[in-house]
Each structure stands twice: as C-alpha cells, then as structure tokens.
Write an enzyme that holds these catalytic residues in place. Structure first.
Site, PDB file in Angstrom:
ATOM      1  N   ASP A  38       0.943  -1.091   0.212  1.00 17.09           N
ATOM      2  CA  ASP A  38      -0.020  -0.096  -0.151  1.00 17.09           C
ATOM      3  C   ASP A  38       1.066   1.144  -0.063  1.00 17.09           C
ATOM      4  O   ASP A  38       1.504   1.733   1.050  1.00 17.09           O
ATOM      5  CB  ASP A  38      -0.966  -0.022   1.228  1.00 17.09           C
ATOM      6  CG  ASP A  38      -1.779   1.040   1.126  1.00 17.09           C
ATOM      7  OD1 ASP A  38      -1.882   1.736   0.351  1.00 17.09           O
ATOM      8  OD2 ASP A  38      -3.061   1.152   2.274  1.00 17.09           O
ATOM      9  N   ASP A  39       0.986   1.824  -1.041  1.00 18.91           N
ATOM     10  CA  ASP A  39       1.739   3.044  -1.248  1.00 18.91           C
ATOM     11  C   ASP A  39       3.473   2.646  -0.905  1.00 18.91           C
ATOM     12  O   ASP A  39       3.970   3.387  -0.444  1.00 18.91           O
ATOM     13  CB  ASP A  39       1.634   4.366  -0.207  1.00 18.91           C
ATOM     14  CG  ASP A  39       0.181   4.790  -0.666  1.00 18.91           C
ATOM     15  OD1 ASP A  39      -0.635   4.263  -1.436  1.00 18.91           O
ATOM     16  OD2 ASP A  39      -0.062   5.606   0.083  1.00 18.91           O
ATOM     17  N   CYS A  78      -5.284   4.721  -4.413  1.00 22.39           N
ATOM     18  CA  CYS A  78      -5.617   3.559  -3.839  1.00 22.39           C
ATOM     19  C   CYS A  78      -6.714   2.757  -4.477  1.00 22.39           C
ATOM     20  O   CYS A  78      -6.612   1.817  -5.000  1.00 22.39           O
ATOM     21  CB  CYS A  78      -5.385   3.326  -2.292  1.00 22.39           C
ATOM     22  SG  CYS A  78      -4.133   3.687  -1.336  1.00 22.39           S
TER      23      CYS A  78
END
Length: 475
Positions: A38-39, A78
């Site tokens: 995530d990121d 996202c």
C-alpha cells in the site's frame, strides 16, 4: 528452465485436473496468491536497487521468480488502482476513477472470473473497492474489524490456503503498509545514513520522513514473508503462482497522486515454479489491467473483453515484449485537499508525455496543505535560504506547464522537461496522437469534464471526507 520441475508441475496439474472433474470443478489450474503493498515506491526494495531499505523477502522472491522492471498502474491512488487491478478495466471505463470511488453497475472482477473457473476466491486486508456485488470475494477478515483496521490476518490466511487441497484458490493479501502515517515497524533506519533520491532535496525533514517510511516498508516485507511461509508450509508452493506488487508510489512529492514514474511505476514479481525462470528479469511493458487476462489464461480460461491483454508469453519465456504504450489517468478532485487538476499521460519504453489539462490551477493535496511530516515545507525553507534545487522542486510540484515530455533513458527521475525541444517534436506528436486516440476510446476525450463529474463516482464516505478535509493520508 528446470526440465524436471516442469515435468513435475505438468503431472501435478494433470492429477489436480482429474480431482477437479470428479468434484465437479471446471478446471484445476494453479493456485494464485497476490500480495499487494500500500503506497510502496517501485524502487524501494533491495531487489529493485534501493541500497538502504531492508527487504529480504522481496529479494528472495525476486531470486525465485521473474522481476518486471516496467510494470505500471494507470493511476497513483489506492481505490482506482485496486479496482483496475481486479477488473482489467481502466479507471474511467470502469467508473472508479476518483479516490474513494466505485465501479459501474454490472462490472465483474477476479472474484467472478475465477469463481466460474471453479476457484475459491478470498481477500485478506484492505478493501477499498465497491460495490460488493462487483467484488464478491470471501472475506478473510474478522467480521467486527473496522475499515481502517483491515489488515491481513495470518490465521485466516493459513486456514484458507490449507483448506480443500483438491480445489484451486485465488487469494489477495492486501496490506495497509507502508501507507502513512509511517508509525509501524521494528527495523530502525538512521536518517543521516540514508541516500536521498535524486528528485528530493536533501533536508533533515526529508531524511526523517524517509527513515519512517523505510521502517514501514520493512514491516510490509515481514508480512510478505509470513504469507510465503504459509504457502510453503501447506505444501502449495510448487503449484502456486505467487505475485508481489507494490501498488503506487508513497506520499512524497512527485509520487502518489501524480503520473510520474515514482507514482505509477510499480514493482511486480512473479514466481511460478516450472514456468518463470528463477532470478530472471524482463523489461516488457505491462499494465495492471493486464493482470486479470493473464491470470485467467494461466488458469485455462478465456478472457472476456477487457482493456488489458495477457502477458503469459512473457512469463513463460516465449516473448520479451508485451505493450507498446502504458497510460495514466489522475483525478485530483476528490483527493484530500485536492484541486481541480486532471492529468493524463502516455509512455513507451523510453519517452513519456504528460498533459496537465488545467495547468493554470495550482496542484494541491494533503502534502501541500497539511504536510504533517514537514518535509515539503522544509524544501520551501531551504529554497528561501539559497538552495536552488529545493526551490525548483517545491515550485514544480505546485505549478506545472500544460505539457511535460521526458526522456526516461537519460532522465529517470523526470527532472528535465523537454516539451519545448525541437529535437523531440516527432516523439511528442506521436505520443500526443496515441494519447488522444486512447482517451476517445475510454470516453475521456474531455478530461476537465471527467474531473468535474468525479463526485458522481465517489462513495458517500469519500464525499464527506472531501467536504470536511479530514482525510489523514488520503487513501
């Protein structure tokens, strides 16, 4: 490729096929595990050349599988990234193009396609998709877990992997790390010992933020290692396609919420025993929308009409090319503290064209407005004290020209805009035409109109965040 391993895999697949037929399943293809960060910036692991961050499990997986060096998501946010990855459709076409968005009614995902192929399909961790009818995965999260606490639960993952050995499964493990606020992790990094990336001014605040971010990258890596161990302990490693990918770039200027490579280029490693060559690397251009058709073909199915196309021949070594172009779509209206700032891009293996459709407006988001880590504001302070590079980087993030053109071979961090160069007029015009044709096909010929309609595609919770600007890290 190891000939014995290939024969072993074929024999095992044949036995599983017979078992599937006897149980009424359509096909017993390989199991599939996809672990999504995530990121996480694509460069930020040892396997991808970062000299500082410790990622032993990513590095091990790269040594056992195929590493893609030119894999891309179409948008560095996202919800749009995940929904294109799961549907095989680009953001504007599937409807999930702003942050906190949802796909159009009737859109199908991996859950449908692999359910039809006789698979169990599950997800553990962060969702960030909607509506549930388009993503009917088996939930491997505790029922009472709140949205912002959805993390991979290893006990439930272990049960899912070990359940019903005769039925193939597809499992998504979707971490919440290394998403901000960068407050997790056991591996300590000393800010003063880090190498600051070439596109970031070297300030104390930048180094402190990098150290916190790397600590959480290492924590994600430990999650990846736990999933790898679960698959191995269950005896499923040899008949499982295991994928790690890093999603989009982190919340640093020029990464998340932008279409620079630091935002939309993604790490992507595939281990498929008997198919991918261990320790191999490919420069083939692939996109997140290509993943669904690739996995469907790998499982023996026929892909529906999607934006993506299968790169199975790259995985099995029959091809070293896939796409000629990858595309980018950034919808800034809808991110926390975001301005009306649509961005579109097209890239081939060397050159990139970026179009800022509302270049007269300043680009804004949580970094420019809130900057809780103080690194962006530290660039402004450094610029005011005579650091020309810091002043230029701070200004370039907020104010951009209508077009940007980069030679990624000579300028990998996209610092030198060549849009006015007569030397590159031919490449610029070629990419401009390719981009415009693609936008027409996507129903996105007028990016400003698309941007203005963004609130129609946002979930109510996302609209409340937009209205109140209480957004945390912004998804």
């Amino acid at each position: 490729m190891n000939r014995f391993r290939k024969i072993k895999r074929i024999l095992r697949a044949s036995l599983l096929t017979l078992a599937a037929i006897s149980c009424g399943y359509a096909w017993a293809g390989p199991n599939i595990v996809l672990v999504l960060a995530d990121d996480q910036g694509w460069r930020d692991s040892g396997a991808y050349g970062n000299p500082d961050v410790q990622t032993p499990n990513i590095d091990t997986l790269a040594g056992e599988g195929m590493k893609f060096t030119q894999a891309f998501t179409a948008t560095a946010m996202c919800a749009p990234t995940r929904q294109q990855l799961y549907t095989g459709l680009y953001p504007v076409r599937n409807g999930a193009y702003p942050q906190n968005s949802f796909v159009r009614e009737g859109t199908k995902s991996l859950a449908h396609y692999f359910g039809d192929l006789g698979y169990r399909v599950g997800i553990s961790g962060k969702r960030h998709y909607a509506p549930v009818e388009s993503f009917p995965f088996e939930s491997l999260n505790s029922a009472d877990v709140a949205y912002d606490k959805e993390v991979p639960e290893m006990d439930l993952i272990r049960e899912f992997v070990g359940r019903d050995a005769e039925q193939p499964f597809l499992l998504l493990v979707t971490s919440r790390q290394p998403h901000t606020p960068w407050n997790k992790g056991e591996v300590h990094y000393s800010p003063g010992e880090l190498s600051v990336p070439a596109n970031m001014p070297d300030t104390a605040e930048t180094r402190k933020a990098l150290a916190a971010y790397y600590r959480e990258v290492s924590d994600f890596d430990s999650e990846l290692g736990q999933v790898m161990a679960i698959v191995e302990a269950a005896g499923r490693a040899e008949d499982t396609i295991f994928i790690y990918t890093s999603e989009q770039g982190p919340m640093f200027p020029g990464a998340k919420w932008t279409l620079y490579d630091n935002g939309v280029r993604t790490a992507f490693i595939v281990r498929w025993p008997g198919v991918t060559e261990p320790g191999s690397e490919t420069d083939a251009l692939v996109a997140y929308v290509d993943v669904v058709p690739t996995l469907i073909e790998a499982a023996g199915g026929a892909s529906p009409d999607l934006d993506g196309s299968s790169f199975l021949d790259v995985l099995n070594g029959k091809a070293d090319r896939h796409r000629d172009y990858v595309f980018g779509v950034q919808t800034s209206f809808g991110i926390c503290n975001g301005s009306m700032y649509p961005i579109r891009s097209v890239r081939d293996s060397r050159y990139k064209l970026i179009v800022n459709a509302n270049a007269g407006q300043e680009f804004s988001n949580n970094i420019t407005v809130r900057d809780p880590a103080d690194y962006f504001e530290s660039w402004q302070r450094a610029g005011e004290q005579g650091d020309e590079f810091a002043a230029e980087r701070h200004a370039a993030y907020r104010k951009r020209p209508a077009e940007e053109f980069y030679d990624l071979e000579t300028d990998p961090f996209e610092l030198n805009n060549l849009a006015g160069s007569t030397e590159h007029e031919g490449h610029i015009e070629r990419l401009r035409q390719v981009l415009n044709t693609w936008l027409e096909k996507q129903g996105d010929a007028d990016p400003m109109a698309t941007e203005k309609n963004a609130t129609d595609r946002m979930l109510p919770g996302g609209l409340r965040k937009l209205q109140t600007a209480r957004c945390g890290g912004g998804g």
